[in-house]
Design an enzyme around this catalytic site. Sequence first.
Site, PDB file in Angstrom:
ATOM      1  N   CYS A  94     -60.341 -62.740  16.504  1.00 36.07           N
ATOM      2  CA  CYS A  94     -60.759 -63.578  15.372  1.00 36.07           C
ATOM      3  C   CYS A  94     -59.731 -63.677  14.240  1.00 36.07           C
ATOM      4  O   CYS A  94     -59.411 -64.784  13.807  1.00 36.07           O
ATOM      5  CB  CYS A  94     -62.081 -63.104  14.793  1.00 36.07           C
ATOM      6  SG  CYS A  94     -63.145 -62.244  15.917  1.00 36.07           S
TER       7      CYS A  94
ATOM      8  N   ARG B  95     -59.603 -51.362  22.144  1.00 35.17           N
ATOM      9  CA  ARG B  95     -60.740 -50.740  21.467  1.00 35.17           C
ATOM     10  C   ARG B  95     -60.788 -49.277  21.862  1.00 35.17           C
ATOM     11  O   ARG B  95     -60.590 -48.942  23.030  1.00 35.17           O
ATOM     12  CB  ARG B  95     -62.060 -51.421  21.849  1.00 35.17           C
ATOM     13  CG  ARG B  95     -62.143 -52.820  21.281  1.00 35.17           C
ATOM     14  CD  ARG B  95     -63.479 -53.473  21.559  1.00 35.17           C
ATOM     15  NE  ARG B  95     -63.356 -54.910  21.298  1.00 35.17           N
ATOM     16  CZ  ARG B  95     -64.263 -55.812  21.622  1.00 35.17           C
ATOM     17  NH1 ARG B  95     -65.375 -55.435  22.223  1.00 35.17           N
ATOM     18  NH2 ARG B  95     -64.070 -57.092  21.358  1.00 35.17           N
TER      19      ARG B  95
ATOM     20  N   GLN C  68     -59.698 -61.135  27.145  1.00 31.95           N
ATOM     21  CA  GLN C  68     -60.907 -61.958  27.247  1.00 31.95           C
ATOM     22  C   GLN C  68     -60.538 -63.428  27.421  1.00 31.95           C
ATOM     23  O   GLN C  68     -59.479 -63.847  26.985  1.00 31.95           O
ATOM     24  CB  GLN C  68     -61.733 -61.851  25.960  1.00 31.95           C
ATOM     25  CG  GLN C  68     -62.342 -60.501  25.729  1.00 31.95           C
ATOM     26  CD  GLN C  68     -63.138 -60.474  24.443  1.00 31.95           C
ATOM     27  OE1 GLN C  68     -62.775 -61.140  23.465  1.00 31.95           O
ATOM     28  NE2 GLN C  68     -64.214 -59.717  24.414  1.00 31.95           N
TER      29      GLN C  68
ATOM     30  N   ASP D 250     -61.119 -65.858  25.579  1.00 27.09           N
ATOM     31  CA  ASP D 250     -61.635 -65.945  24.220  1.00 27.09           C
ATOM     32  C   ASP D 250     -61.261 -67.272  23.567  1.00 27.09           C
ATOM     33  O   ASP D 250     -60.206 -67.832  23.856  1.00 27.09           O
ATOM     34  CB  ASP D 250     -61.018 -64.797  23.410  1.00 27.09           C
ATOM     35  CG  ASP D 250     -61.820 -64.458  22.178  1.00 27.09           C
ATOM     36  OD1 ASP D 250     -62.921 -65.023  22.012  1.00 27.09           O
ATOM     37  OD2 ASP D 250     -61.348 -63.637  21.382  1.00 27.09           O
TER      38      ASP D 250
ATOM     39  N   HIS E  19     -61.970 -69.565  19.580  1.00 27.28           N
ATOM     40  CA  HIS E  19     -62.633 -69.765  18.291  1.00 27.28           C
ATOM     41  C   HIS E  19     -62.664 -71.249  18.015  1.00 27.28           C
ATOM     42  O   HIS E  19     -61.636 -71.913  18.080  1.00 27.28           O
ATOM     43  CB  HIS E  19     -61.897 -68.992  17.201  1.00 27.28           C
ATOM     44  CG  HIS E  19     -62.052 -67.519  17.373  1.00 27.28           C
ATOM     45  ND1 HIS E  19     -61.218 -66.788  18.182  1.00 27.28           N
ATOM     46  CD2 HIS E  19     -62.993 -66.664  16.905  1.00 27.28           C
ATOM     47  CE1 HIS E  19     -61.625 -65.527  18.189  1.00 27.28           C
ATOM     48  NE2 HIS E  19     -62.700 -65.417  17.426  1.00 27.28           N
TER      49      HIS E  19
ATOM     50  N   LYS F 134     -75.817 -63.869  17.772  1.00 23.79           N
ATOM     51  CA  LYS F 134     -75.080 -64.241  18.980  1.00 23.79           C
ATOM     52  C   LYS F 134     -76.008 -64.471  20.164  1.00 23.79           C
ATOM     53  O   LYS F 134     -77.143 -63.998  20.186  1.00 23.79           O
ATOM     54  CB  LYS F 134     -74.067 -63.162  19.329  1.00 23.79           C
ATOM     55  CG  LYS F 134     -74.695 -61.799  19.511  1.00 23.79           C
ATOM     56  CD  LYS F 134     -73.641 -60.743  19.836  1.00 23.79           C
ATOM     57  CE  LYS F 134     -74.318 -59.411  20.059  1.00 23.79           C
ATOM     58  NZ  LYS F 134     -73.505 -58.429  20.734  1.00 23.79           N
TER      59      LYS F 134
ATOM     60  N   HIS G  88     -67.425 -68.208  17.776  1.00 26.55           N
ATOM     61  CA  HIS G  88     -66.611 -67.289  18.579  1.00 26.55           C
ATOM     62  C   HIS G  88     -67.239 -67.334  19.957  1.00 26.55           C
ATOM     63  O   HIS G  88     -68.441 -67.174  20.080  1.00 26.55           O
ATOM     64  CB  HIS G  88     -66.714 -65.836  18.112  1.00 26.55           C
ATOM     65  CG  HIS G  88     -66.474 -65.598  16.656  1.00 26.55           C
ATOM     66  ND1 HIS G  88     -65.414 -64.857  16.197  1.00 26.55           N
ATOM     67  CD2 HIS G  88     -67.180 -65.966  15.565  1.00 26.55           C
ATOM     68  CE1 HIS G  88     -65.478 -64.778  14.885  1.00 26.55           C
ATOM     69  NE2 HIS G  88     -66.536 -65.440  14.475  1.00 26.55           N
TER      70      HIS G  88
HETATM   71 ZN   LIG Z   1     -63.987 -63.837  17.317  1.00 26.64          ZN
END
Ligand SMILES: [Zn+2]
Length: 638
Positions: free
Chosen positions: A334, A363, A381, A383, A385, A464, A510
């Site tokens: 993010c 992580r 990921q 991923d 945005h 979410k 996200h």
């Molecule tokens: Zn994010």
Amino acid sequence: MPEATTIHVRFPDGREETFTTATLARDALDRFNPGAVGSVLAALWNGVPVDLAFRLPSDGSLAPITFEDRVGRDILQHSSAHLVAKGLVETIPDARPTHGPPTDDGFYYDFDVRPLVPADLDAVRAAMDRSVRAKDRFVRREITRAEAQALFSKNPHKLRYISDIPEGELVSVYDTGSFTDLCRGPHVPSTEWLQGVHILGFSAIAPEDPTAPALQRVRGVGFPTRAQLDQYLKMRAEAEARDHRVLGTKLELFTFVDEAPGFPIWLPNGMVVVHELERFVREHLEAAGYQEIRTPLLFAQSVYETSGHWEHYREDMFLSEVEGRTFGWKPMNCPGSMLIFRSRARSYRELPMRLAEFAPLHRFEASGTLHGLTRVREFVQDDAHIFVTEEQAEPEIRTLLDWIERAFSTFRLEWSCELSTRPAKFLGEKEVWDKAEATLERVLKASGVKYRVSPGEGGFYAPKIDIHIRDSLGRPWQTGTIQLDYQMPLRFGLAYQGPDGQLHTPVVVHRTILGTWERFFGVLLEHVAGRLPPWLAPLQVRVLPVTDRHSAAAHGLVEELKARRLRAEASSTEESLSKRVRNAEIERVPYVVVLGDKEVAEGSVALRVRGSKENRPLSRPEFIAYVHDRVTKREFDP
Ligand SMILES: [Zn+2]
Ligand SMILES: [Zn+2]
């Protein structure tokens, strides 16, 4: 005894009934749904789990709890732990039980006792069987602190728990036959409910106090019936046979070393699969108007202070000191996306702005929780945005659900959603959260997908939709997530110029769909028992010349396949043909073709599809077209 008065009890369907005080929860539920009473193991009184023998004290709401409910599952696991403790104390009378909580996949009970041996467990199992046959009831008693201290005077662990209970409060204990345990409850009504309890094993564990002797932990799992337990044990054996960690080594896909615990090492075969997965996702991103970015792995602490991660997520991050400044390894993409949006003035014409990023994320997971590819410390990921105006959020999330359907049906995985709402610790205004939650729920309702609501389980910055899949063994896994976030754009001071010439704050979606490559790959390997669909298989075709005479033709066919971008190789002829066929089967190669005199003379091949014992004759062009078609359409073959 106070006089019985009338009370009003509300049931989950909104119905209200009158009872007298001290009516048993069981009897009230019997009136609510007489047919279901055999499957009800406890009750929810004003949202708090209680025994079925609980006496209703006042007006309130009452709901049944069954094994299908998470809390019901936990109650049965924990009741099973009592049964184990009862059996162990009957077997070894000076054993001191400590505590026995439910876990994600069963329960355990820790004992202060001499080291256990397998024969002890046989005796414990026999004692448990006796109790189940006797249908011992779980009977709650509330006693004073002094009485409790006298009752558990020989068990320092229980005395410590008792001293943690606030002064003046009554202490609850449960009797099961001759066995008494300190416990808040609730439990199943009797050991008759515990016919499907199974001890999985035992091990020594370190006590909280390092000077104290080791405790013995007995682990187990419980089901309401023997048949459900048998089904579980069968599935467990099947799951062990297809453990992705074993397959990963056998198929040379990935490995781990002690020097980098939790950090996957991708081997060449595994990278082929990762690249194919990326290609699959990138094709979609391109068609759906995404742009790909790459942002740093490390950001200074101040960036995470702005994003809120520093306050809410720091314990889960890896930190590094660089020239006297603290940097954090990004746990999520993010912040980088926010900085890109903020890097220049933005107009409403640029929205929706969809930024995708496949960066490694880090992580901190405790070493005890690491598990193959499904729980790691470094991962990537799929991923993205998506920066939108408030009005664009809903249609944008709708299109995401279409992609989810297409993505998971490609892998023959069933999926469903879970809507997770505002947690206790959250950023921003309650009203804004309500609005975001309502938007997500509207999309889910309109789409007709299967979903359930998990109150309080949202992230700290946004509600979410979590995506859950079910593999071929029926096991659930969480993969991706869609979050509708009003907070982070505010915190980063993001703005765009609207058609009115004014500055507005965008909203951010996200979203990650497959989740992490690592976890998804681990789940997929087990789902297909290592038989990856041809488009993902590291090697798609192996050509087996019968003898050296046929090697030149085999290499020629491999070249033709490679020219069509298929992954193929020819085997040497040192080993017997039947051995080579068997090896290809073990290595899960989807297509094996044999070339002998007849095939070379005819320009044909004998095709063996994985899992089949038949040879199918095809001309070479037919064969190449067939494989090419299966692979490009991302079809499954056995
Ligand atoms: Zn994010
Ligand atoms: Zn208990």
